[in-house]
Write a protein that holds these residues in place. Sequence first.
Motif, PDB file in Angstrom:
ATOM      1  N   LYS A  30       2.666  -1.524  -5.904  1.00 43.05           N
ATOM      2  CA  LYS A  30       4.116  -1.359  -6.016  1.00 43.05           C
ATOM      3  C   LYS A  30       4.435   0.113  -5.806  1.00 43.05           C
ATOM      4  CE  LYS A  30       5.291  -4.955  -9.386  1.00 43.05           C
ATOM      5  NZ  LYS A  30       5.925  -5.209 -10.715  1.00 43.05           N
ATOM      6  N   LYS A  31       5.333   0.384  -4.907  1.00 40.29           N
ATOM      7  CA  LYS A  31       5.744   1.755  -4.643  1.00 40.29           C
ATOM      8  C   LYS A  31       7.250   1.794  -4.406  1.00 40.29           C
ATOM      9  CE  LYS A  31       1.593   3.711  -4.439  1.00 40.29           C
ATOM     10  NZ  LYS A  31       1.159   4.777  -5.393  1.00 40.29           N
ATOM     11  N   SER A  32       7.808   3.003  -4.394  1.00 39.32           N
ATOM     12  CA  SER A  32       9.234   3.163  -4.126  1.00 39.32           C
ATOM     13  C   SER A  32       9.476   4.299  -3.151  1.00 39.32           C
ATOM     14  CB  SER A  32       9.996   3.452  -5.425  1.00 39.32           C
ATOM     15  OG  SER A  32       9.899   2.362  -6.313  1.00 39.32           O
ATOM     16  N   LEU A  33      10.449   4.089  -2.286  1.00 35.93           N
ATOM     17  CA  LEU A  33      10.941   5.137  -1.403  1.00 35.93           C
ATOM     18  C   LEU A  33      12.258   5.655  -1.977  1.00 35.93           C
ATOM     19  CD1 LEU A  33      10.412   3.455   2.107  1.00 35.93           C
ATOM     20  CD2 LEU A  33       8.735   4.573   0.606  1.00 35.93           C
ATOM     21  N   ARG A  58      10.305  -8.931  -0.940  1.00 34.50           N
ATOM     22  CA  ARG A  58       9.318  -7.906  -1.280  1.00 34.50           C
ATOM     23  C   ARG A  58       9.895  -6.496  -1.082  1.00 34.50           C
ATOM     24  NH1 ARG A  58       7.496 -10.520   3.399  1.00 34.50           N
ATOM     25  NH2 ARG A  58       7.229  -9.194   5.254  1.00 34.50           N
ATOM     26  N   PHE A  59      11.055  -6.401  -0.433  1.00 31.85           N
ATOM     27  CA  PHE A  59      11.823  -5.157  -0.351  1.00 31.85           C
ATOM     28  C   PHE A  59      13.012  -5.291  -1.291  1.00 31.85           C
ATOM     29  CE2 PHE A  59       9.768  -3.235   3.285  1.00 31.85           C
ATOM     30  CZ  PHE A  59       9.250  -4.317   3.972  1.00 31.85           C
ATOM     31  N   SER A  60      13.134  -4.378  -2.237  1.00 30.00           N
ATOM     32  CA  SER A  60      14.213  -4.464  -3.219  1.00 30.00           C
ATOM     33  C   SER A  60      14.963  -3.141  -3.262  1.00 30.00           C
ATOM     34  CB  SER A  60      13.630  -4.794  -4.589  1.00 30.00           C
ATOM     35  OG  SER A  60      14.629  -4.777  -5.569  1.00 30.00           O
ATOM     36  N   HIS A  69       6.926  -4.137  -2.930  1.00 33.68           N
ATOM     37  CA  HIS A  69       5.935  -4.881  -3.708  1.00 33.68           C
ATOM     38  C   HIS A  69       5.335  -5.976  -2.844  1.00 33.68           C
ATOM     39  CE1 HIS A  69       3.853  -6.983  -6.792  1.00 33.68           C
ATOM     40  NE2 HIS A  69       4.663  -8.004  -6.790  1.00 33.68           N
ATOM     41  N   ALA A  70       4.006  -6.054  -2.872  1.00 36.40           N
ATOM     42  CA  ALA A  70       3.299  -7.112  -2.149  1.00 36.40           C
ATOM     43  C   ALA A  70       3.631  -7.104  -0.666  1.00 36.40           C
ATOM     44  CB  ALA A  70       3.593  -8.480  -2.761  1.00 36.40           C
ATOM     45  N   LEU A  71       3.595  -5.934  -0.067  1.00 36.95           N
ATOM     46  CA  LEU A  71       3.907  -5.831   1.352  1.00 36.95           C
ATOM     47  C   LEU A  71       2.752  -6.334   2.206  1.00 36.95           C
ATOM     48  CD1 LEU A  71       5.822  -2.467   1.786  1.00 36.95           C
ATOM     49  CD2 LEU A  71       6.652  -4.725   1.131  1.00 36.95           C
ATOM     50  N   GLN A  72       3.076  -6.590   3.458  1.00 42.48           N
ATOM     51  CA  GLN A  72       2.119  -7.048   4.444  1.00 42.48           C
ATOM     52  C   GLN A  72       1.852  -5.935   5.454  1.00 42.48           C
ATOM     53  OE1 GLN A  72       0.807 -10.249   4.128  1.00 42.48           O
ATOM     54  NE2 GLN A  72       1.925 -10.102   2.204  1.00 42.48           N
ATOM     55  N   PRO A  73       0.714  -5.984   6.116  1.00 42.57           N
ATOM     56  CA  PRO A  73       0.441  -4.942   7.129  1.00 42.57           C
ATOM     57  C   PRO A  73       1.542  -4.815   8.184  1.00 42.57           C
ATOM     58  CG  PRO A  73      -1.566  -6.133   6.646  1.00 42.57           C
ATOM     59  CD  PRO A  73      -0.468  -6.845   5.909  1.00 42.57           C
ATOM     60  N   GLU A  74       2.203  -5.921   8.508  1.00 41.52           N
ATOM     61  CA  GLU A  74       3.269  -5.854   9.521  1.00 41.52           C
ATOM     62  C   GLU A  74       4.515  -5.135   9.022  1.00 41.52           C
ATOM     63  OE1 GLU A  74       1.848  -8.663   8.442  1.00 41.52           O
ATOM     64  OE2 GLU A  74       3.344 -10.197   7.964  1.00 41.52           O
ATOM     65  N   ASP A  75       4.546  -4.793   7.743  1.00 46.28           N
ATOM     66  CA  ASP A  75       5.661  -4.002   7.206  1.00 46.28           C
ATOM     67  C   ASP A  75       5.474  -2.512   7.458  1.00 46.28           C
ATOM     68  OD1 ASP A  75       5.677  -6.218   4.386  1.00 46.28           O
ATOM     69  OD2 ASP A  75       7.000  -6.265   6.151  1.00 46.28           O
ATOM     70  N   SER A  76       4.342  -2.149   7.995  1.00 49.72           N
ATOM     71  CA  SER A  76       4.108  -0.743   8.343  1.00 49.72           C
ATOM     72  C   SER A  76       5.141  -0.305   9.368  1.00 49.72           C
ATOM     73  CB  SER A  76       2.700  -0.568   8.911  1.00 49.72           C
ATOM     74  OG  SER A  76       1.727  -0.918   7.955  1.00 49.72           O
ATOM     75  N   ALA A  77       5.829   0.781   9.071  1.00 49.17           N
ATOM     76  CA  ALA A  77       6.935   1.229   9.931  1.00 49.17           C
ATOM     77  C   ALA A  77       7.473   2.552   9.400  1.00 49.17           C
ATOM     78  CB  ALA A  77       8.065   0.196   9.952  1.00 49.17           C
ATOM     79  N   LEU A  78       8.445   3.088  10.121  1.00 53.20           N
ATOM     80  CA  LEU A  78       9.210   4.244   9.657  1.00 53.20           C
ATOM     81  C   LEU A  78      10.461   3.705   8.967  1.00 53.20           C
ATOM     82  CD1 LEU A  78       9.501   7.416   9.746  1.00 53.20           C
ATOM     83  CD2 LEU A  78      10.919   7.048  11.783  1.00 53.20           C
TER      84      LEU A  78
END
Lengths: 115, 114
Positions: free
Chosen positions: A18-21, A63-65, A79-88
């Motif tokens: 779990k992380k936050s931007l 998974r994006f909140s 939370h619980a991201l997938q590799p395809e969520d890798s992005a800018l």
Amino acid sequence: DTEVTQTPKHLVMGMTNKKSLKCEQHMGHRAMYWYKQKAKKPPELMFVYSYEKLSINESVPSRFSPECPNSSLLNLHLHALQPEDSALYLCASSQEAAGGSYEQYFGPGTRLTVT
Amino acid sequence: DAKTTQPTSMDCAEGRAANLPCNHSTISGNEYVYWYRQIHSQGPQYIIHGLKNNETNEMASLIITEDRKSSTLILPHATLRDTAVYYCIVRVDLFISGNTPLVFGKGTRLSVIA
């Protein structure tokens, strides 16, 4: 000050993390945005906040909140991201319109890698 | 969906004018034309916008045709730092619809060559 700041600049996280931007602006803007940008693609809108209330959710997975704790701050909880969520991930802000047209100011983005 | 069409890429010699075209043949009377650019690994940057009159600022000029179906962004003296992807975006008058987000198309990749 016409700056939108984003932290962190880079983030590597595992699929169970779990992380936050975080995004911040001090221009008095009452509209804030999250965009996602994959490599060599244009930015795609995710969320819009207007006066600290969520006004647009572009069918983004749960998974994006997003969270807008006050008029200067915008967070994106991951939370619980997938590799395809890798992005800018780009944050932007603008005046809330009473009429006319307004430019959006973008931050430099957070480059997210999901492993 | 984006409502604009732009060439995929263009080259421009340093010091020359860069003319970037955009077609927006379905534009409505209450829609503005915006231009943003994105330098590699940075967030998009606002350049200019207009409704029907030509516009100029310290960065660029925007020429909109009389029928408003196309426009051209002009960078009068391109430098290497102008190398970027340039996005032409059509956006409705915010008085009509409230604040609407930008919808980015594929843009034009401008390469300024020394």
